[in-house]
Design a protein around this motif. Structure first.
Motif, short mmCIF file in Angstrom:
data_model
loop_
_atom_site.label_atom_id
_atom_site.label_comp_id
_atom_site.label_asym_id
_atom_site.label_seq_id
_atom_site.Cartn_x
_atom_site.Cartn_y
_atom_site.Cartn_z
N HIS B 59 -4.63 -5.13 -9.96
CA HIS B 59 -3.94 -5.09 -8.67
C HIS B 59 -2.72 -6.00 -8.68
CE1 HIS B 59 -4.08 -4.52 -4.17
NE2 HIS B 59 -3.18 -5.48 -4.31
N HIS B 61 1.81 -5.98 -7.61
CA HIS B 61 2.95 -5.26 -7.04
C HIS B 61 4.19 -5.61 -7.85
CE1 HIS B 61 0.51 -4.20 -3.53
NE2 HIS B 61 -0.02 -5.40 -3.71
N ASP B 377 -3.04 -10.94 -6.09
CA ASP B 377 -2.37 -9.91 -5.30
C ASP B 377 -0.86 -10.13 -5.43
OD1 ASP B 377 -1.85 -7.82 -3.59
OD2 ASP B 377 -2.31 -8.92 -1.76
#
Ligand code: SF4
Ligand SMILES: [Zn+2]
Lengths: 390, 546
Positions: B59, B61, B377
């Protein structure tokens, strides 16, 4: 190919559907281009600007030349590479009317030669980009406008002339999920320093004094009262795509300097206007965008005093004075690739006809290879990394 | 004849194959692990070194329209990490939102070789692929945002589950996605009116469906398509006091389905309001310990700069109001939203310190390491480059105690962290950073060193300072090729896209094209992405329907 086959195909009409228009940031992808015998005969669904772009793409073609004398494409590429390999503080500029892969190559070239790289955002939308960097923005894709917006404010923009299909596809007569009656479901307000053709589409017109540019800020604050979005009406050609790829590869949307071997950003120092006004750059490569024709005399003057390379499908103010002119196949018509809509949504541009000239990407790729081997002393050895470490 | 290689003398940690520090030879041929090869063209002497599979991030970004908006909007962030060009290495900038080339290099320098981009609006997936093409070395997959998709909401409203299934399969197939992502299901649609959902049974305007219905429908769809990864969920109420109740209710509602709870730290909060903000890590961990259908990644908070980027538009608006930092919002037609707010986590800030402690409590209280993945994250809890620091916190109780002296003192009295003596072993670290995430992803050739695995290998120098050890691998091999030696990148190469091919569950209805074009702004035929547009790719077949 056997002649008989060519004759047989000659009369056949090919209709290419779902074609993306390369002209403006509305980036309509519903064009139908009719091609007969390798020539564009008609374009459906486009506005006048889009249709003209396709129908007249053969007019005003540039020709390959060096210092005004006709040359082959190969000779031009060689000459361009020599100029760039020698330059100490070059500029790469333009890049709005081309496709993503050519833009990628231009950035790679800038990195290789330690150039400044900038594009047309720098001279038109830089203030709004910098406002976003300072306070942010609340925005949306154009489909949100189509589906939901019941109040549209065109503030200091003139879509009727600059983005002709924006109103019908996205913002005024467009029918969407919560706007099934199109215009009847919307209130349209135009705010500007003077009435424009857009004013005629509006239910109300508000005249403001010049230089009251606080729409970005106020839209953020309006979210306290209702859902409010602000969307810069960007986009000549694929200028948004250039800002996107420059950002993902270097971190910065425009005015990037590579002279230390890594990206630096400083508008006011590395933007095209300042580099030219201060006469700092010693060579320039202008790709798919007219610099001379659009710049004030002082900037244009410096460009004319240094070795200048123009890569462009068409003659322009820049090609007229360039040291080296390399004509190319026009992106979105004679070369495929990708273009970005004003809301950062990418769309594929199709190649609908052939061109005798190579694409921007191919030309840049070949210049890159040439410069690279010149810098390596032509022996394939890696270049010293010292420049990047300084 | 391809290249071959032998790694000798290394202490091997390959928990998927039950190998826990044994000295063992590893053979590599043509990019894969093999039983043996006769005359290997190269030998790596790994004597006194630790050998592990390349890291897998479940996970993060790192590439999307949203991430790029964050880059463009945070020039101040880029000055912390400059990467100069070298032969074969592109330049870049890096910190919380690194440029694409930098992202590939920074993960590699940390020994990671596979990463999953966690949030992609369907209409923006084409953009994500372009960024991933420019993200070198790593293998990458992407999750597609579906929890607020108006087609899915519409089919649900009409009770048409088969249509949901066909639509989801069509999305994944058309966009070359890896899995189903949900972000604040229902809540982001509400945000289009400036609102949010309060809980699982709140109705979404117009569509008249609840988060609970959306969750169940997509969990069912995921299983019936036999996708390799469970639904990947950013649950409702992220970041809000007392959200642990929603978290528990969500996990409970999905019993009977596999479920990946993303960045669960952000969903384990108690307290009626910010004044009463407290940890509910123990309750959440207890539920996970007793329910094997759950996997999770932590979303550990790292002190210092972060950039919060999420499709959770309403949460980002709250954070903008709380932090008074700049705010970027982009609502996406038909599909989702996106918000970005820069943020700084401070050691002495009560809420931030508790968030930091909650992440560690969860790591230490969840007993089965196979169901926990290391994440920050990125860049929401902090940049991925701080994973080695988190590893040190997990492996070194003494280091935790030192940190406890520095952070806001109420962490001592208000959380269980000071009483947790557990220290992760090297094998457990290998699980939470590679073997476990690979297993949760259903990536059978990643995260282990058994025969047939991709030869993505990281070799570390043993160091009692675990941060040092994991921050500076000695070697990294990608597809059997050395890309990092003595801590220096020695060459770049392209990584590939990992995408799932869902089973054929039938074409979309003929009227779908009309509906699509009524609500979108692009032509139906222009939506799918040709596999040929992605030069390096590997199709991962979906398994049997469950
Ligand atoms: S509105 Fe713009 S993109 Fe659309 S057809 Fe006209 S010029 Fe082309
Ligand atoms: Zn996330």
């Amino acid at each position: 190919m056997a002649e008989g086959v060519a004759v047989k195909e000659a009369k056949e009409l090919t209709v290419v559907k779902g074609v993306t228009c390369p002209f403006c940031g509305v980036t309509c992808d519903d064009l139908e281009v009719h091609v007969v015998d390798g020539k564009i005969k008609d374009v459906k669904n486009a506005c006048v600007l889009g249709k003209d772009t396709f129908m007249h793409h053969l007019e005003g073609w540039a020709t390959p030349r060096i210092k005004g004398k006709p040359a082959t494409i190969d000779e031009c590429i060689e000459a361009a590479a020599e100029i760039l390999a020698k330059a100490k503080y070059p500029l790469i500029y333009g890049l709005d009317s081309t496709e993503l892969n050519a833009q990628r190559k231009a950035i790679e070239l800038a990195e290789l030669i330690g150039a400044n790289i900038d594009h047309t955002s720098s001279v038109c939308h830089a203030p709004s980009l910098q406002a976003v960097q300072t306070v942010g923005i609340s925005s949306c894709t154009v489909g949100e406008v189509k589906n939901r917006a019941d109040l549209i404010i065109f503030w200091g923009c003139n879509p009727a002339e600059a983005h002709p299909r924006h109103p019908s596809r996205y913002s005024v007569t467009a029918k969407g999920l919560f706007t099934p009656k199109g215009k009847k479901d919307r209130m349209v307000i135009n705010v500007d320093v003077r009435p424009t053709p857009t004013t005629r589409m509006a239910d109300a017109f508000i005249q403001v004094k010049p230089n009251s540019d606080y729409e970005v800020f106020s839209a953020l604050e309006l979210n306290r009262f209702t859902k409010f979005q602000c969307a810069p009406m960007r986009g000549h050609g694929n200028v948004v795509g250039m800002a996107q790829v420059l950002t993902w590869q270097t971190g910065y949307p425009f005015a990037v300097n590579m002279s230390r071997g890594y990206p630096r950003f400083n508008p006011g120092e590395y933007s095209v206007a300042d580099l030219l006004a201060h006469r700092e750059v010693d060579a320039a490569l202008i790709v798919a965008g007219d610099a001379i024709g659009n710049f004030p005399a002082k900037m244009a003057e410096h460009l004319q005093s240094i070795p200048l390379i123009a890569i462009d499908p068409k003659e322009s103010g820049t090609t007229k004075v360039a040291t080296v002119v390399i004509p190319t196949a026009q992106a979105g018509i004679a070369a495929g690739g990708m273009a970005y809509r004003m809301d950062h949504i990418p769309l594929v541009m199709k190649k609908v006809v052939d061109s005798p000239y190579p694409s921007d990407r191919e030309v840049l790729e070949r210049i890159l290879a040439k410069v690279s081997s010149m810098k390596n002393g032509g022996n394939g050895a890696p270049s010293p990394a010292s420049k990047g470490r300084g | 004849m391809g290249s071959s290689l032998k790694i000798v003398g290394g202490e091997v940690y390959d928990p998927a194959n039950g190998i826990n520090g044994a000295v063992k030879e590893i053979y590599v041929q043509d990019g894969k692990i093999v039983e043996a090869c006769r005359e290997p063209s190269g030998v790596i002497d790994a004597t006194n070194l630790v050998v592990m599979p390349g890291g897998v991030d479940i996970h993060t970004h790192i590439a999307s329209s949203a991430v790029n908006a964050a880059r463009g909007f945070r020039p101040e962030d880029h000055r912390h990490g400059l990467i100069a060009k070298k032969p074969g290495i592109r330049s870049g900038v890096g910190f919380t939102v690194p440029s694409t080339f930098a992202t590939g290099y920074l993960y590699t320098k940390m020994g990671y070789t596979t990463v999953m981009e966690a949030a992609n609006a369907p209409i923006g997936v084409r953009h994500t692929h372009e960024e991933l093409i420019d993200t070198p070395i790593l293998d990458k997959g992407l999750y597609i945002l579906m929890g607020n998709n108006e087609f899915i909401l519409k089919y649900l409203k009409a009770g048409e589950m088969e249509k949901v299934k066909r639509y989801v399969a069509w999305l994944i197939r058309s966009l070359k996605g890896y899995g189903i992502k949900l972000v604040n299901p229902g809540g982001v649609e509400q945000w289009k009116y400036g609102k949010d959902v309060e809980g699982l049974d709140d109705k979404v305007y117009y569509f008249d469906v609840t988060p609970r219905q959306i969750l169940k429908a997509l969990a069912w769809t995921n299983e019936s398509l036999g996708l390799p990864h469970p639904i990947h969920l950013h649950a409702n109420r992220l970041g809000i006091p007392n959200n642990y109740l929603t978290t528990l209710e969500t996990m409970h509602a999905l019993e009977g389905f596999r479920l990946h709870m993303a960045h669960i730290q952000f969903h384990s909060y108690g307290g009626e309001n910010w004044g009463g903000f407290c940890s509910k890590a123990a309750e959440v961990a207890e539920y996970i310990n007793t329910h094997p259908h759950i996997t999770t990644d932590i979303g550990q908070v790292v002190f210092g700069d972060a950039t919060t980027i999420t499709a959770d538009g309403p949460w980002q608006y709250r954070l903008y109001k709380l932090s008074k930092n700049k705010w970027y919002n982009q609502d996406v037609e038909v599909e989702t939203g996106c918000g970005i707010v820069p943020y700084v986590y401070r050691e002495k800030n009560y809420v931030n310190a508790i968030q930091w402690a909650i992440g560690l409590e969860l790591f230490l209280l969840i007993q089965d390491p196979w169901r926990v993945s290391l994440s920050t994250d990125h860049p929401n809890g902090g940049a991925f480059i701080f994973y080695p620091w988190v590893i040190k916190l997990l492996m070194d109780k003494e280091f935790r105690s030192e940190m406890l002296k520095r952070v806001h003192k109420r962490v001592l009295s208000d959380t269980t962290l000071p009483n947790l003596d557990r220290e992760y072993t090297l094998s457990e670290i290998a699980i939470i950073t590679r073997a476990g995430p690979a297993r949760a992803l259903g990536l059978t050739r990643k995260g282990h060193l058994g025969v047939g695995a991709d030869a993505d290998i990281t070799i570390y120098l043993k160091d009692s300072d675990r941060e040092q050890m994991f921050e500076h691998p000695i070697y990294v091999l990608k597809d059997g090729v050395v890309v990092l030696r003595e801590g220096e990148l020695v060459g770049s190469r392209d990584g590939k896209l990992l995408f799932v091919v869902p089973p054929d569950v039938g074409e979309m209805d003929p009227e779908f094209k009309t509906e699509f074009e009524n609500f979108y702004t692009i032509e139906y035929e222009n939506f799918p992405i040709d596999a040929e547009d992605i030069p390096n790719r590997e199709a991962i077949p979906a398994g049997a329907s469950r």
